[in-house]
Write an enzyme that holds these catalytic residues in place. Structure first.
Site, PDB file in Angstrom:
ATOM      1  CG  HIS A  78      43.528  39.277  36.127  1.00 28.70           C
ATOM      2  ND1 HIS A  78      44.339  39.910  37.030  1.00 28.70           N
ATOM      3  CD2 HIS A  78      44.357  38.601  35.291  1.00 28.70           C
ATOM      4  CE1 HIS A  78      45.602  39.644  36.751  1.00 28.70           C
ATOM      5  NE2 HIS A  78      45.639  38.856  35.703  1.00 28.70           N
ATOM      6  CD  GLU A  97      40.441  40.941  40.341  1.00 26.04           C
ATOM      7  OE1 GLU A  97      41.232  41.098  41.285  1.00 26.04           O
ATOM      8  OE2 GLU A  97      40.624  40.124  39.423  1.00 26.04           O
ATOM      9  CB  CYS A 142      47.052  42.630  39.915  1.00 23.01           C
ATOM     10  SG  CYS A 142      46.093  42.828  38.386  1.00 23.01           S
ATOM     11  CB  CYS A 171      42.244  43.997  38.840  1.00 23.95           C
ATOM     12  SG  CYS A 171      42.389  42.593  37.691  1.00 23.95           S
TER      13      CYS A 171
END
Length: 151
Positions: A51, A53, A81, A84
């Site tokens: 991801h 992040e 999410c 993260c």
């Protein structure tokens, strides 16, 4: 200032979009300067942890040679999410600026709020809806096109 940095995160999200990845971009700022930038590459790398992040946190940690990202802020185009959000807490990010909220999987206020509702050892400040429309429009366009190609 927030809009300037969110525009940089949107540039990262566009890179993800061009790779047929969910268009999420993130940047990390320290002392008014961008020290890391990343976008989703989960499909490309076939790795659920890729991801934006997480990748931005890894790059910032490498640049600062420290896992503690004290006095750093993250700008991200979509609400993080749970994975993260946990990484934000663990990395000691000071504040996260969010573009679009994620009512299906968001962990910073939509579905749950890991950053505020629990007594972890570190609190991350949250500011939402920075360039919200631009962030949402990019995501909507992506998923609309994705639905077309699947028909």
């Amino acid at each position: 200032m927030e809009e300037k940095f969110m525009k940089e995160a949107i540039k990262e999200a566009i890179k993800a979009y061009e790779k047929l990845e969910v268009p999420v971009g993130a940047i990390i700022v320290k002392d008014g300067k961008i020290i890391a930038r990343a976008h989703n590459v989960k499909e490309q790398k076939t790795d659920t942890t890729k991801h934006a992040e997480i990748l931005a946190i890894q790059k910032a940690s490498k640049k600062l040679q420290n896992w503690r990202l004290n006095n750093c802020q993250m700008y991200v185009t979509l609400e993080p999410c749970p994975m993260c959000a946990g990484a934000l807490i663990q990395s000691r990010i000071e504040k996260v600026y969010i573009g679009a909220m994620d009512p299906k999987a968001g962990a910073c206020g939509s579905v749950l709020n890991l950053l505020k509702d629990y007594t972890f050892n570190h609190k991350v400040e949250i500011e939402t809806k920075i360039l919200k429309t631009e962030c949402e429009d990019l995501l909507k366009k992506f998923f609309k096109e994705l639905r077309k190609t699947k028909k």
